[in-house]
Design a protein around this motif. Structure first.
Motif, PDB file in Angstrom:
ATOM      1  N   GLY A 136      97.104  81.411 -60.306  1.00  0.00           N
ATOM      2  CA  GLY A 136      96.112  80.364 -60.076  1.00  0.00           C
ATOM      3  C   GLY A 136      96.314  79.648 -58.765  1.00  0.00           C
ATOM      4  N   GLY A 137      97.511  79.636 -58.241  1.00  0.00           N
ATOM      5  CA  GLY A 137      97.770  78.905 -57.008  1.00  0.00           C
ATOM      6  C   GLY A 137      97.933  79.802 -55.820  1.00  0.00           C
ATOM      7  N   ARG A 162     103.055  78.188 -59.838  1.00  0.00           N
ATOM      8  CA  ARG A 162     101.809  78.098 -59.065  1.00  0.00           C
ATOM      9  C   ARG A 162     101.941  76.968 -58.051  1.00  0.00           C
ATOM     10  N   SER A 163     101.277  77.131 -56.930  1.00  0.00           N
ATOM     11  CA  SER A 163     101.472  76.179 -55.834  1.00  0.00           C
ATOM     12  C   SER A 163     100.353  75.147 -55.730  1.00  0.00           C
ATOM     13  N   ASP A 203     105.840  76.564 -69.295  1.00  0.00           N
ATOM     14  CA  ASP A 203     105.604  78.014 -69.400  1.00  0.00           C
ATOM     15  C   ASP A 203     104.287  78.390 -68.737  1.00  0.00           C
ATOM     16  N   GLY A 204     103.254  77.551 -68.934  1.00  0.00           N
ATOM     17  CA  GLY A 204     101.963  77.816 -68.305  1.00  0.00           C
ATOM     18  C   GLY A 204     102.035  77.754 -66.792  1.00  0.00           C
ATOM     19  N   LEU A 205     102.762  76.776 -66.262  1.00  0.00           N
ATOM     20  CA  LEU A 205     102.912  76.680 -64.819  1.00  0.00           C
ATOM     21  C   LEU A 205     103.679  77.857 -64.247  1.00  0.00           C
ATOM     22  N   CYS A 206     104.738  78.231 -64.936  1.00  0.00           N
ATOM     23  CA  CYS A 206     105.612  79.282 -64.417  1.00  0.00           C
ATOM     24  C   CYS A 206     105.028  80.679 -64.610  1.00  0.00           C
ATOM     25  N   ARG A 207     104.247  80.852 -65.662  1.00  0.00           N
ATOM     26  CA  ARG A 207     103.694  82.194 -65.909  1.00  0.00           C
ATOM     27  C   ARG A 207     102.289  82.333 -65.357  1.00  0.00           C
ATOM     28  N   GLY A 208     101.711  81.223 -64.877  1.00  0.00           N
ATOM     29  CA  GLY A 208     100.330  81.272 -64.373  1.00  0.00           C
ATOM     30  C   GLY A 208     100.280  81.143 -62.863  1.00  0.00           C
ATOM     31  N   LEU A 215     111.282  69.252 -57.152  1.00  0.00           N
ATOM     32  CA  LEU A 215     111.457  70.361 -58.105  1.00  0.00           C
ATOM     33  C   LEU A 215     110.282  71.335 -58.026  1.00  0.00           C
ATOM     34  N   LEU A 216     109.062  70.806 -57.898  1.00  0.00           N
ATOM     35  CA  LEU A 216     107.879  71.666 -57.786  1.00  0.00           C
ATOM     36  C   LEU A 216     107.907  72.488 -56.498  1.00  0.00           C
ATOM     37  N   GLU A 217     108.262  71.825 -55.414  1.00  0.00           N
ATOM     38  CA  GLU A 217     108.301  72.516 -54.118  1.00  0.00           C
ATOM     39  C   GLU A 217     109.330  73.651 -54.142  1.00  0.00           C
TER      40      GLU A 217
END
Length: 197
Positions: free
Chosen positions: A195-196, A150-151, A187-192, A139-141
């Motif tokens: 950072g990656g 973010r990657s 939300d933090g992962l998707c909107r941030g 799912l992350l990939e």
């Protein structure tokens, strides 16, 4: 042809398979609600079967706990595959993590006896961690490739964060609080993403 008949004769009957599934579903509900002291009799009642039927499928409490645990892990792996098709990448991740909160609730309810089963079967822990890591990793990939997340975060990081959220909350109604935190986390992962990058 006779060999085929022999094979089909050894397959479990449809009603036996239905009973097994009903027992597993009932056990999940009873253990989630009633904690490690929830009785096998309560599981049988919830499933609508006799205690003898339960024992034919699961001769010990630990065997039942292990079967529920394995079934939950398999369902989460299957859900990850389904969400890759049915949902946008960030929403797929959110829905999968939220489903994990229910899994943790079941696991918390049977932690004492599950610890005994895991002690005897170290492969159970290893297998489940591997399956869940693989599921969330996919799912992350997918989300990273779509540029929606973010990657620089790995599946182990996500599982550690989820476990932390779930096990730091022990009061009644903890799931509601954790589900809110899961949403904030995703939300933090998707909107941030920056950072990656």
């Amino acid at each position: 042809m006779d060999e085929d008949k022999g094979k089909s004769a050894r397959r479990p009957r449809a009603d036996a398979l239905r009973n097994r599934e009903r027992i597993l579903e009932a056990a999940k509900a009873v253990f989630s609600a009633g904690g490690p002291d929830a009785s096998l009799e309560a599981v049988a009642r919830e499933a609508g079967v006799g205690i003898g039927t339960l024992y034919r499928h699961f001769p010990t409490r630990e065997a039942l706990f292990e079967a529920v645990y394995r079934r939950e892990v398999q369902q989460l792996a299957d859900l990850a595959d389904q969400l890759k098709v049915d949902a946008e990448p960030c929403e797929a991740l959110r829905r999968w993590l939220r489903a994990n909160v229910e899994f943790v609730a079941t696991k918390k309810g049977m932690v004492a006896a599950l610890a005994l089963a895991v002690d005897k079967r170290s492969d159970l822990t290893a297998l489940s961690f591997e399956r869940l890591t693989e599921a969330v990793g996919g799912l992350l990939e997918r989300a990273a490739q779509a540029g929606e997340i973010r990657s620089d975060i790995g599946p182990e990081d996500v599982l550690r964060a989820l476990i932390g959220m779930c096990y730091l909350h022990d009061k009644p109604g903890w799931q509601t609080s954790v589900l809110r935190l899961v949403d904030v986390f995703v939300d933090g992962l998707c909107r941030g993403r920056q950072g990656g990058d």
